[in-house]
Design an enzyme around this catalytic site. Structure first.
Site, short mmCIF file in Angstrom:
data_model
loop_
_atom_site.label_atom_id
_atom_site.label_comp_id
_atom_site.label_asym_id
_atom_site.label_seq_id
_atom_site.Cartn_x
_atom_site.Cartn_y
_atom_site.Cartn_z
CE1 TYR A 1 -22.38 38.57 11.63
CE2 TYR A 1 -20.09 39.15 12.04
CZ TYR A 1 -21.07 38.64 11.20
OH TYR A 1 -20.73 38.23 9.95
CD GLU B 1 -25.89 35.73 11.52
OE1 GLU B 1 -26.54 34.79 12.02
OE2 GLU B 1 -24.86 35.57 10.86
CG ASP C 1 -34.18 48.61 -9.08
OD1 ASP C 1 -33.86 49.56 -8.34
OD2 ASP C 1 -33.37 47.79 -9.55
CB THR D 1 -29.02 52.11 -4.27
OG1 THR D 1 -29.27 53.30 -5.02
CG2 THR D 1 -28.91 50.92 -5.22
CE LYS E 1 -27.01 53.06 -8.16
NZ LYS E 1 -27.63 52.10 -9.11
NE ARG F 1 -21.52 52.22 -3.16
CZ ARG F 1 -21.05 52.57 -4.37
NH1 ARG F 1 -20.44 53.70 -4.56
NH2 ARG F 1 -21.20 51.74 -5.37
C1 LIG Z 1 -27.47 50.81 -9.31
C2 LIG Z 1 -28.63 49.92 -9.56
C3 LIG Z 1 -28.77 48.71 -8.91
C4 LIG Z 1 -27.68 48.03 -8.13
O1 LIG Z 1 -27.13 48.66 -7.12
P1 LIG Z 1 -25.70 48.20 -6.53
O2 LIG Z 1 -25.73 48.86 -5.21
O3 LIG Z 1 -24.68 48.72 -7.49
O4 LIG Z 1 -25.71 46.70 -6.45
C5 LIG Z 1 -29.96 47.99 -9.08
N1 LIG Z 1 -30.93 48.46 -9.87
C6 LIG Z 1 -30.80 49.61 -10.56
C7 LIG Z 1 -31.92 50.05 -11.42
C8 LIG Z 1 -29.65 50.37 -10.44
O5 LIG Z 1 -29.53 51.50 -11.14
#
Ligand SMILES: *Cc1c(COP(=O)(O)O)cnc(C)c1O
Length: 424
Positions: A61, A63, A207, A233, A236, A242
């Site tokens: 932990y 925080e 994003d 993220t 991807k 993750r």
């Molecule tokens: C995949 C995605 C997210 C969210 O990601 P998670 O890890 O699934 O919550 C946010 N914004 C865009 C543009 C995405 O493609």
């Protein structure tokens, strides 16, 4: 006195403790190994990333932030998080990085918490046009707690309508504008969004959840230094665990850090932080640049091969890692087609197309992407074969013998391209 004949409870292997889950993991490994995975948001992490993810760091932990924790015993964790932050800053050239968001959606929530009050106006690409739920779509908390003004894509060429973005921004004066997409095959024009945000005094948030690996590898322009804040993220195209990261200018560092903790989250997932550090190290290797270039090249070649076989691509092609395919000319819905592809060992997802005349649960299109197959080392020759299989499935979606034959051929091809991170 009795002598223990079995190992202590916590030392027994998974296969013994929970054979059911162990077997499902083994089967998933086989499935990921033996199929062509075309889901644009998926990838294969390296064995090194898997090892960090499955480590004892999950026990700890922490925080707070390095040197400012609420728990003792942070000798290793502080170094892990500093390495993750430092490497991510280096990979993206960012002033400040927060690596604690649990995933992409919470990272975006932190941006709202840092910059917008409930009820204030925000803008983002609408979900049906390829935007993400968290950019203000109605069913998301972000569409309920804020006044959301979605923009869209042009009716004729399905590109983001920058004239509409400007018009809506000037009319509604949003506090925050999102750019970045989840099902859009073209380059995002970050400077054009910056100009509009400046005209109306809005914060610009990029994003790059889907394209972070392409940005890191130099295969898509970077929003760093253009957008005020960038969310991504790590799982991807970036090919890490993750998780997520928020990158921002120094002036926003304190607001972003406060929004993530204590604003939104408790303890960070230290095993994930370690795996992000590993992924960032991998992203600095020259081979990552080659991977990113291969992802984009493969998507282009796959798109051209599909067009040659009578498929219709939204926007006519792709600049990035994904293709949005309108199945209307093939006289099959996206959903039955995706399901037939799955039975043939080609795994994608059904997806709405812009202005889709069909329902969201039974839309006209599919979305496919090349990150996973590129991580396996597949190239143009394999893209041609995938396009040929896809055409055959579109022509015979109910011919189960044919689908099974293709699944066998797919498996054979996969054996020549071992999946990263999967032993055997
Ligand atoms: C995949 C995605 C997210 C969210 O990601 P998670 O890890 O699934 O919550 C946010 N914004 C865009 C543009 C995405 O493609």
């Amino acid at each position: 006195m009795t002598v223990a004949t079995t190992k202590p409870e916590g030392h027994r292997p998974l296969a013994e403790v929970d054979p059911e889950i162990a077997e499902l993991i083994r089967k998933e490994e086989r499935a990921e190994s033996d199929t062509i995975r075309l889901i644009a948001s998926e990838n294969y992490v390296s064995r090194a990333v898997l090892e960090a993810t499955g480590s004892v760091l999950t026990n700890k932990y922490s925080e707070g932030y390095p040197q400012k924790r609420y728990y003792e015993g942070q000798q290793q964790i502080d170094v892990v998080e500093e390495l993750a932050r430092g490497r991510m800053k280096q990979v993206f050239g960012a002033d400040h990085v927060n690596v604690q968001p649990y995933s992409g959606s919470p990272a975006n929530l932190a941006v709202y918490l840092a910059f917008v009050k409930p009820g204030e106006t925000i803008m983002g690409l609408g979900l049906p046009a390829g935007g993400h739920l968290t950019h203000g779509w109605t069913v998301s908390i972000t569409g309920k707690f804020f006044t959301s003004v979605p923009y869209g894509v042009r009716a004729d060429d399905h590109r983001i309508d920058m004239d509409q973005v400007r018009e809506l921004a000037q009319k509604h004066r949003p506090k925050l504008i999102w750019c970045g997409t989840t099902a859009y095959p073209r380059t995002i024009d970050f400077p054009a969004f910056r100009a509009i945000a400046d005209e109306v005094g809005a914060i610009l948030a990029a994003d790059i959840a889907h394209i972070a690996g392409l940005v890191a590898g130099g295969a898509h322009p970077s929003p760093i230094g253009i957008a005020d804040v960038v969310t991504m993220t790590t799982h991807k195209t970036f090919r890490g665990p993750r998780g997520a990261a928020i990158l921002c200018k120094s002036e926003h560092a304190a607001a972003i850090d406060r929004a993530v903790f204590p604003g939104l989250q408790g303890g960070p997932h230290n095993h994930t932080t370690a795996a992000i550090a590993v992924a960032a190290k991998e992203a600095m290797e020259p081979s990552f640049k080659q991977y990113a270039a291969r992802v984009v090249e493969n998507a282009r070649v796959l798109g051209e091969a599909l067009v040659a076989k009578g498929f219709r691509l939204i926007t006519g092609g792709t600049d990035n890692h994904l293709l949005l395919v309108d199945m209307t000319p093939k006289n099959i819905g996206g959903k039955p087609y995706a399901k037939a592809l799955d039975r043939a060992g080609l795994v994608g997802n059904y997806n709405a197309i812009p202005n889709d005349p069909r329902k969201p649960m039974d839309p006209s299109g599919i979305r496919i992407g090349t990150p996973s197959i590129s991580s396996r080392g597949m190239g143009p020759k394999e893209m041609e074969r995938i396009a040929a299989w896809m055409a055959e499935v579109a022509d015979h979606p109910q011919d189960e013998a044919r689908l099974a034959r293709i699944a066998g051929e797919v498996k054979e091809l996969c054996q020549s391209f071992p999946a990263p991170g999967i032993l055997s």
